[in-house]
Design a protein around this motif. Structure first.
Motif, short mmCIF file in Angstrom:
data_model
loop_
_atom_site.label_atom_id
_atom_site.label_comp_id
_atom_site.label_asym_id
_atom_site.label_seq_id
_atom_site.Cartn_x
_atom_site.Cartn_y
_atom_site.Cartn_z
N TYR A 65 -21.54 70.31 -1.50
CA TYR A 65 -21.86 70.70 -0.13
C TYR A 65 -23.14 71.51 -0.16
N THR A 66 -23.87 71.47 0.94
CA THR A 66 -25.17 72.15 1.02
C THR A 66 -25.22 73.05 2.25
N GLY A 67 -25.94 74.16 2.14
CA GLY A 67 -26.21 75.04 3.28
C GLY A 67 -24.97 75.70 3.83
N ALA A 68 -24.85 75.66 5.17
CA ALA A 68 -23.75 76.34 5.85
C ALA A 68 -22.39 75.80 5.43
N GLU A 69 -22.32 74.50 5.18
CA GLU A 69 -21.05 73.93 4.73
C GLU A 69 -20.65 74.51 3.38
N ALA A 70 -21.62 74.68 2.48
CA ALA A 70 -21.37 75.27 1.18
C ALA A 70 -20.89 76.72 1.33
N ALA A 71 -21.55 77.48 2.18
CA ALA A 71 -21.17 78.87 2.40
C ALA A 71 -19.76 78.98 2.98
N ASN A 72 -19.44 78.11 3.93
CA ASN A 72 -18.10 78.13 4.52
C ASN A 72 -17.03 77.72 3.51
N ALA A 73 -17.34 76.78 2.64
CA ALA A 73 -16.39 76.40 1.59
C ALA A 73 -16.14 77.58 0.66
N ALA A 74 -17.19 78.30 0.29
CA ALA A 74 -17.04 79.46 -0.59
C ALA A 74 -16.22 80.56 0.08
N VAL A 75 -16.47 80.81 1.34
CA VAL A 75 -15.70 81.83 2.07
C VAL A 75 -14.23 81.40 2.15
N GLY A 80 -8.87 82.49 0.64
CA GLY A 80 -7.60 81.80 0.44
C GLY A 80 -7.10 81.09 1.67
N THR A 81 -8.02 80.68 2.54
CA THR A 81 -7.65 79.94 3.74
C THR A 81 -8.73 78.91 4.03
N ARG A 82 -8.32 77.74 4.48
CA ARG A 82 -9.28 76.68 4.80
C ARG A 82 -9.91 76.88 6.18
N LEU A 83 -9.51 77.90 6.90
CA LEU A 83 -9.97 78.11 8.27
C LEU A 83 -11.49 78.11 8.41
N PRO A 84 -12.26 78.85 7.59
CA PRO A 84 -13.72 78.82 7.78
C PRO A 84 -14.33 77.42 7.66
N ILE A 85 -13.91 76.63 6.69
CA ILE A 85 -14.48 75.29 6.53
C ILE A 85 -13.98 74.37 7.63
N LEU A 86 -12.76 74.54 8.09
CA LEU A 86 -12.25 73.71 9.18
C LEU A 86 -12.98 74.01 10.48
N ILE A 87 -13.24 75.28 10.76
CA ILE A 87 -13.99 75.63 11.97
C ILE A 87 -15.40 75.06 11.88
#
Length: 96
Positions: A65-75, A80-87
């Motif tokens: 993943y690149t950019g904001a998607e990468a950052a959201n995956a890391a968060v 310990g929740t998929r919420l940031p990447i799902l949003i």
């Protein structure tokens, strides 16, 4: 969901964001590496001249993943929740 966050180790803002995320890693599943490390471009499957264009995330399946998607995956992993990447993936949120 675990993986590795690749960040610009020479960028002050990137390093501070990395340090903040590592301090708040609740799961212990977050790995990080600087983009400047040996062999990183090959591991991520991107040309050397594009390596420092954005933060990158390499998940356990090998997806990058690149950019904001990468950052959201890391968060997501750190918290310990998929919420940031799902949003992030909600239509209208992600930049096409």
């Amino acid at each position: 969901m675990a993986g590795t966050l690749f960040f610009d180790g020479n960028c002050g803002m990137c390093t501070r964001a990395h340090d903040f995320l590592v301090r708040h890693d609740r799961t212990g599943d977050l790995d990080t590496e600087p983009l400047q490390g040996p062999g990183v471009a090959e591991r991520l499957g991107i040309p050397d001249d594009q390596l420092l264009e954005a933060v990158r995330w390499l998940d356990q399946s090998g997806a990058v993943y690149t950019g904001a998607e990468a950052a959201n995956a890391a968060v997501s992993v750190a918290l310990g929740t998929r919420l940031p990447i799902l949003i992030y993936r909600v239509p209208g949120i992600r930049h096409a």
